[in-house]
Design a protein around this motif. Structure first.
Motif: not given
Length: 357
Positions: A127-143
């Motif tokens: 997944y993408d964008a783990e290193e920046i603000a949580a709003e971009h986190n790819g795992l969060g998007r998949l959830v």
């Protein structure tokens, strides 16, 4: 620097790590690497592959009694003059993302390519964008969008842990503890009410606070309550009428976010406390049978994760999760980032034995 046009999954995990590192993938610019990962996975006949943005998920469908999720992020922090990768005579692979966490991603890819019939069904998440603000986190998007893609009985996040198993993770929240006063000219300070001075009791309470150490499943989670930012003042000749101390609370996973916030409000009773962001912790989940088998395969005592990681997202889905991966986490985000080839190969070997025993 010539970037790979395809990933060679036939090489060992250390050599594959070098291939991944040589594809720059700073947060929000992961597409070239995600394309390579997707292409390599789609060439593997025993996997079903799905993609959302720059997150790629591959799954086996063997109808095993248990499904394990192996997850890792593709992005890195900004490059610090440390590309392309280089291998030194001591067996250290240097470069941006070697430790955090392309070595872990390489291990995932090797297992995906070489385990057509594992003893458990497997889901591989990149997944993408783990290193920046949580709003971009790819795992969060998949959830949010595809929780069915992440379904499983146990999860391993291959963040660097120096080869030990780190169970669960701390929760984290930040608040602004605010004071107010009356603005005035500093030459006539008695006409004002200094809001910065009124922040002194806030700092005193922080200095006096004794953080808990909470034991869960035999792991000890130390908490921390600390000022991380102070804002106040207008000019060098103005008595300030506002001040805010930003406080970060790292709390043990036995508390919910609401309980943690209540604890912070108790510490700063009498002050205005404004929540700015919050993320839950994750319980260790070491009592799960899959976790027990995993710990046996790794062969080292587990420890508490003294940070927040994306295992919390799996925990929120009801999936017990641990952190385990090659690389020294203290080297993450540094110009001197490197990973030992032996550590990468050891992680690949131990996970392979766990998934084939």
């Amino acid at each position: 620097m010539a970037m790979p046009t395809a990933l060679d999954l036939s090489v060992d995990a250390a050599a594959l790590t070098a291939q991944l590192v040589d594809v720059p993938s700073v947060s929000l610019a992961e597409k070239p690497l995600a394309d390579l990962v997707e292409g390599a996975l789609r060439a593997i006949p025993h996997l079903r592959v799905d993609r959302d943005g720059d997150a790629v998920v591959a799954r086996t469908g063997l109808a095993r009694a248990e499904r394990v999720v192996l997850a890792g992020h593709l992005d890195t922090v900004p490059i610090a003059g440390n590309l392309p990768s280089r291998l030194d005579a001591d067996g250290l692979l240097w470069g941006c993302g070697t430790t955090d966490m392309k070595a872990g991603v390489a291990v995932q890819l090797r297992l995906a390519a070489t385990l057509p019939a594992p003893n458990r069904d497997l889901t591989f998440v990149f997944y993408d964008a783990e290193e920046i603000a949580a709003e971009h986190n790819g795992l969060g998007r998949l959830v949010d969008r595809h929780p069915d893609w992440l379904a499983g009985d146990f999860a391993v996040l291959l963040e660097p842990t120096a080869g030990r198993v780190d169970g669960g993770c701390q929760g984290t929240l930040r608040v602004r503890v605010q004071t107010s006063g009356r603005r005035a000219h500093s030459a006539r300070s008695w006409l004002g009410d200094n809001a910065i001075h009124k922040a002194a009791p806030i700092l005193a309470r922080l200095a006096a606070y004794r953080p808990r150490r909470v034991e869960i499943d035999g792991l000890v989670y130390p908490e921390g309550l600390n000022a991380v930012l102070i804002e106040g003042g207008h000019a060098g000749n103005v008595i300030p009428d506002t001040c805010a101390v930003t406080v970060n609370y790292r709390f043990s996973p036995d508390q919910s976010e609401a309980e943690a916030l209540d604890r912070v409000r108790e510490v700063f009773d009498g002050f205005e406390v404004v929540l700015t962001d919050s993320a839950p912790g994750a319980l260790p989940g070491l009592s799960h049978p899959a976790a027990a088998a995993f710990l046996d395969a790794i062969g080292t005592p587990p420890a508490a994760k003294e940070a927040w990681t994306d295992v919390a997202r799996f925990s929120a889905l009801g999936i017990p999760a641990v952190n385990y991966g090659p690389g020294d986490p203290t080297l993450a985000h540094t110009r001197e980032e490197n990973v030992a080839v032996a550590a990468v190969l050891d992680a690949e070997d131990k996970l392979r034995r766990w998934l084939t025993a």
